[in-house]
Design an enzyme around this catalytic site. Structure first.
Site, mmCIF file in Angstrom:
data_model
loop_
_atom_site.group_PDB
_atom_site.id
_atom_site.type_symbol
_atom_site.label_atom_id
_atom_site.label_comp_id
_atom_site.label_asym_id
_atom_site.label_seq_id
_atom_site.Cartn_x
_atom_site.Cartn_y
_atom_site.Cartn_z
ATOM 1 N N ASP A 8 -5.066 -30.607 28.645
ATOM 2 C CA ASP A 8 -4.572 -30.461 27.330
ATOM 3 C C ASP A 8 -4.427 -28.971 26.806
ATOM 4 O OD1 ASP A 8 -7.284 -30.088 25.775
ATOM 5 O OD2 ASP A 8 -7.662 -31.390 27.426
ATOM 6 N N GLU A 99 -16.437 -32.054 15.085
ATOM 7 C CA GLU A 99 -17.253 -31.283 14.142
ATOM 8 C C GLU A 99 -17.468 -32.140 12.859
ATOM 9 O OE1 GLU A 99 -16.142 -27.608 12.872
ATOM 10 O OE2 GLU A 99 -14.094 -28.346 12.228
#
Length: 252
Positions: A8, A99
């Site tokens: 990625d 997060e």
């Protein structure tokens, strides 16, 4: 067990020679497309997605989440879907949720994740969740997310749990990329998984055509005695003037 090598990337990887990446054994890539509801680096995805597709890689996109509520998640999903809509991606669209800076509760954050993933799925794509092992097991209610494929990050010799894709390193070396890059192993071939919408389209189509250099939609339509409008509708094409070498088109 299937083991498919992938990577990625985001703008941090800079310029990439996708032909060399493919020759190094990489079979799929997820490219960062968006973040929140604004992203100044969107041009990186727009430049690299067609080049990776042309090199023969399976290409998906990911969105870095900033949301804490379902309403915010739906807004971010809409932004993401618009950004990737004109590309013939052939791997999942991914929610990157790693997060919780707004300290949302586990239930609320899971509600938000589901809102995003459902929006992607309703748009006709395979929706996937990317997150860290600890984050999934502690900040989210995993039992409510089992419908969706998982891509989990853990930089260790063993993952220690089940997943569909394991991001096992953030410091890999791949030919054609000058920086360190994330390395992944997929345990399922997502290029063979069709959404209900794709399955319905496949039933309507006569065959798949692979776009070659110099092709245009009008040339393809003329060759197979169909219309540009039919090709556009059948393949969900946003811009009839943009098709890519290696792109697969349903032809009726």
């Amino acid at each position: 067990m299937t083991h498919i090598k992938g990577i990625d990337v985001s703008h941090w990887q800079g310029s990439i020679n996708w032909g060399r990446v493919a020759k190094d054994g990489v079979q799929f890539v997820f490219i960062k497309a968006t973040e929140g509801t604004k992203y100044s680096k969107l041009s990186y995805f727009k430049e690299n997605a067609p080049e990776a597709l042309a090199a023969g890689l399976k290409v998906g996109a990911y969105h870095y989440a900033k949301f804490s509520t379902a309403a915010e998640a739906r807004a971010e999903a809409a932004y993401f879907l618009i950004a990737v809509s004109s590309f013939a991606l052939n791997y999942p669209l991914v929610l990157d949720l790693e997060e919780n800076k707004k300290a949302a509760g586990k239930h609320a954050l899971t509600d938000a994740a589901l809102a995003f993933l459902e929006a992607v799925e309703e748009a006709g794509h395979t929706a996937m969740l990317y997150t860290g092992k600890s984050f999934l097991e502690n900040a989210l209610d995993e039992s409510r997310l089992t419908k969706y494929p998982l891509w989990i990050a853990r930089y260790n010799s063993k993952l220690g749990r089940s997943t569909d894709i394991w991001q096992h390193s953030d410091s890999g070396n791949v030919d054609g990329i000058r920086t360190k890059v994330d390395l992944n192993i997929a345990y399922r071939d997502f290029s063979k998984i069709k959404t209900p919408i794709q399955s319905s389209i496949a039933e309507e189509a006569s065959f798949l055509y692979t776009v070659k250099g110099g092709d245009t939609l009008s040339m393809i339509a003329k060759k197979y005695k169909t219309t540009v409008t039919s090709l556009v509708v059948l393949n969900g094409i946003q811009d009839p003037n943009k098709i890519y070498i290696g792109q697969k088109l349903f032809v009726k």
